[in-house]
Design an enzyme around this catalytic site. Structure first.
Site, PDB file in Angstrom:
ATOM      1  N   ALA A 119      -6.808  -3.042   2.634  1.00  0.00           N
ATOM      2  CA  ALA A 119      -5.591  -3.200   3.445  1.00  0.00           C
ATOM      3  C   ALA A 119      -4.633  -2.028   3.340  1.00  0.00           C
ATOM      4  CB  ALA A 119      -4.884  -4.486   3.056  1.00  0.00           C
ATOM      5  N   ASN A 175      -5.849  -7.792  -3.747  1.00  0.00           N
ATOM      6  CA  ASN A 175      -7.017  -6.996  -4.117  1.00  0.00           C
ATOM      7  C   ASN A 175      -6.720  -5.501  -4.084  1.00  0.00           C
ATOM      8  OD1 ASN A 175      -9.675  -8.604  -4.512  1.00  0.00           O
ATOM      9  ND2 ASN A 175      -8.662  -9.648  -2.830  1.00  0.00           N
ATOM     10  N   HIS A 203       2.508  -3.316   2.693  1.00  0.00           N
ATOM     11  CA  HIS A 203       2.191  -2.699   1.398  1.00  0.00           C
ATOM     12  C   HIS A 203       2.939  -1.372   1.283  1.00  0.00           C
ATOM     13  CE1 HIS A 203      -1.007  -5.583   0.614  1.00  0.00           C
ATOM     14  NE2 HIS A 203      -1.520  -5.313   1.806  1.00  0.00           N
TER      15      HIS A 203
END
Length: 252
Positions: A119, A175, A203
């Site tokens: 991601a 993750n 993020h």
């Protein structure tokens, strides 16, 4: 054409199997056989209800798109049966003993373990931490309360601490923190926020080191039907598979 066996037939597995370019999914396995059967109807890949039958099928690479639990249960067997392995649920490798066992078995069998960027972006550049001093890495992730299975009305800090501890509490959500730690060989600090005002996965990565400073922000759309997973994570697997045998290698 690279032949793929797909372990996990949920939302991400469906994206991978229905966007084949440069590879062919020939077998699919899921503990819920109806998921494998459904994906088989879409792609023509053979569905398996028995893992031992699946792992002896004729494919080159097994792509895991299931869970940390699935990686721990099946990864060693996959490599022992002569398959390369792509791990999306990289949080499983936060367990040092398990990771070292997996690497050892891969070396013995001359097989490779691939970790996609997931991601985030820029994972390859973080490998400079293997050769140059990194002072600190912070991952600040913001997701909807729904994806974290929380019920809050204001922005709330769900976790603050080390990546390897965060993955134990939120195995489906963070993750990328373990991927960053593996790439950089440096401990990653995590802030995980639940924010009812966001409908995307965010993020932010802060890195300081001998090279200078890095800040990146990735705002991801959630995968269809699964708010816990970023769509970019599935796309990163597709990119890896498309280029896995390319003679031109881009990135560190």
């Amino acid at each position: 054409m690279v032949r793929i066996g797909l372990l996990g037939c949920g939302n991400v597995g469906k994206i991978i199997a229905t966007h084949q370019e440069g590879f062919q999914v020939v077998g699919v396995f899921d503990q819920l056989h109806e998921h494998a059967a459904s994906l088989s109807e879409l792609t023509g890949a053979k569905p398996y209800s028995d893992f031992n039958e699946f792992i002896t099928a004729d494919f080159d690479i097994c792509v895991e798109a299931a869970s940390i639990v699935a990686v721990r249960a099946y990864a060693l067997k996959i490599i022992e049966h002569g398959k390369d392995l792509v791990i999306l649920s990289v949080g499983a490798l936060a367990d040092d003993a398990f990771r070292e066992d997996l690497i050892s078995v891969a070396k013995e069998n001359r097989k490779r373990i691939h970790i996609p960027s997931g991601a985030i972006m820029g994972l390859d550049n973080l490998k400079i931490g293997q050769i140059s001093h990194i002072e600190s890495i912070l991952l600040r992730t913001t997701k909807s309360p729904e994806s974290l299975k929380m019920n809050v009305s204001t922005r709330t800090l769900a976790f603050k601490g080390k990546a390897k501890d965060c993955i134990k509490l939120f195995p489906k959500n963070i993750n990328v923190s373990v991927a960053i730690a593996l790439a950089s060989t440096h401990e990653v600090q995590v802030e995980l926020w639940a924010d009812p005002d966001v409908d995307k996965n965010i993020h932010e990565i802060f890195v300081k080191g001998e090279f200078g400073e890095l800040y990146s922000k990735i705002t991801n759309l959630p995968s269809p039907d699964n708010p816990a997973t970023s769509y970019l994570a599935a796309l990163s697997v597709l990119s890896l598979l498309k280029n896995i045998n390319s003679p031109l290698v881009i990135g560190a």
